[in-house]
Design an enzyme around this catalytic site. Structure first.
Site, mmCIF file in Angstrom:
data_model
loop_
_atom_site.group_PDB
_atom_site.id
_atom_site.type_symbol
_atom_site.label_atom_id
_atom_site.label_comp_id
_atom_site.label_asym_id
_atom_site.label_seq_id
_atom_site.Cartn_x
_atom_site.Cartn_y
_atom_site.Cartn_z
ATOM 1 N N ARG A 103 1.035 -1.240 -0.018
ATOM 2 C CA ARG A 103 0.140 -0.017 -0.027
ATOM 3 C C ARG A 103 0.838 1.253 0.131
ATOM 4 O O ARG A 103 1.661 1.375 0.853
ATOM 5 C CB ARG A 103 -0.781 0.094 1.103
ATOM 6 N N HIS A 148 1.647 -2.048 5.707
ATOM 7 C CA HIS A 148 1.468 -2.281 4.353
ATOM 8 C C HIS A 148 2.413 -1.630 3.339
ATOM 9 O O HIS A 148 2.847 -2.258 2.306
ATOM 10 C CB HIS A 148 -0.026 -1.903 3.843
ATOM 11 N N ASP A 155 -3.598 -8.447 3.290
ATOM 12 C CA ASP A 155 -4.925 -8.645 3.949
ATOM 13 C C ASP A 155 -5.658 -9.636 3.093
ATOM 14 O O ASP A 155 -5.641 -9.610 1.659
ATOM 15 C CB ASP A 155 -5.780 -7.249 3.744
ATOM 16 N N GLU A 237 -7.287 -7.689 13.454
ATOM 17 C CA GLU A 237 -7.957 -7.868 12.377
ATOM 18 C C GLU A 237 -7.785 -9.325 11.922
ATOM 19 O O GLU A 237 -6.319 -9.663 11.610
ATOM 20 C CB GLU A 237 -7.275 -6.929 11.339
ATOM 21 N N HIS A 240 -5.397 -9.676 8.584
ATOM 22 C CA HIS A 240 -4.041 -8.907 8.635
ATOM 23 C C HIS A 240 -3.074 -9.714 8.986
ATOM 24 O O HIS A 240 -2.896 -10.004 9.994
ATOM 25 C CB HIS A 240 -4.204 -7.554 9.256
#
Length: 265
Positions: A103, A148, A155, A237, A240
């Protein structure tokens, strides 16, 4: 007078041309992806990819900055570890499905801008029904840096094979809470994990005791399989995971999500 005006116009045009060609006026080149980054598909083409942030089906309600193509990019060690996990899961009738991989920092900056705009709550009904938007930073759902961006975090979820298609999101459609029963949530061809992806709710905590039965078993299968190949789960999460040791533990990259930065890697 006409001659003087023509001369002035020619001079202005010449100055504009020089300015356009000067380094300061040229567009800044995009950051490069190091050789250690690869497209996941080049390592394992069987892993399903549903790159959510290239679509409007996000907690922002729009495509995220920096996501130009729906391609999963990771560091090579993380991609190879996913390949090992995938081989084990295929033998059990499952496939991995990735929602997000590398990301860029510009995407994280987009998240931060959105979180500060308290008037924009268009996707609250699905992604954070029980959380006040002004608490997203305090509760840890949004941060100014993301693992990320270091390239080894992913994810993902599990899909029972054969994989059924998932219909695309239609902007403006009626939203259902991400923790609603699976047949009421937005359709996803993944197994039931108890919540949808990017659900800002404590029910997304991997070991939340309220998640039991097949939902808990699905989470544990994903966690166990990825742990065995070197990934560490973020407890808040279920989707994740970060590969350890990270090749770039202290670097946050900003090259765009696109095939070009990793072409030939």
């Amino acid at each position: 007078m006409r001659t003087a005006l023509r001369a002035l116009a020619a001079t202005a045009a010449a100055l504009l041309a020089v300015t356009a060609l000067s380094p300061a006026a040229q567009a800044r080149p995009e950051p490069e992806a190091p050789e250690e980054f690869v497209a996941l598909r080049s390592v394992d083409p069987t892993i399903i990819q549903e790159m959510r942030y290239t679509t409007a089906h996000t907690f922002l309600g729009e495509r995220v900055d920096g996501y130009r193509q729906p391609v999963c990019i990771l560091t090579r060690p993380a991609a190879r570890a996913l390949h090992l996990a995938q081989k084990r899961l295929l033998r059990q009738g499952y496939s991995l499905k990735v929602y997000d991989c590398y990301r860029p920092q510009r995407a994280v900056d987009h998240f931060v801008r959105w979180a500060k705009d308290l008037d924009d709550q268009s996707m609250k009904g699905e992604f954070y029904p029980r959380v006040d938007k002004d608490r997203l930073f305090e509760d840890g759902y949004i941060a100014e840096k993301s693992g990320h961006s270091r390239g080894s975090t992913v994810d993902l979820t599990l899909v029972r094979l054969p994989a059924l298609p998932t219909r695309p999101y239609r902007p403006g459609e009626r939203l259902a809470p991400c923790f609603a029963p699976k047949d009421e949530r937005f359709p996803d061809n993944s197994v039931d994990m108890g919540t949808g992806y990017d659900c800002f709710d404590t029910l997304s905590h991997t070991d939340d005791p309220r998640i039991q039965g097949p939902q808990r078993a699905n989470r544990q299968l994903l966690k166990r399989t990825l742990t065995e190949v070197g990934f560490v789960n973020l407890p808040e999460e279920w989707w994740h995971f970060t590969f350890r040791p990270e090749p770039f533990p202290d670097t946050y990259f900003d090259f765009p999500v696109h095939r070009r930065p990793v072409a030939g890697h």
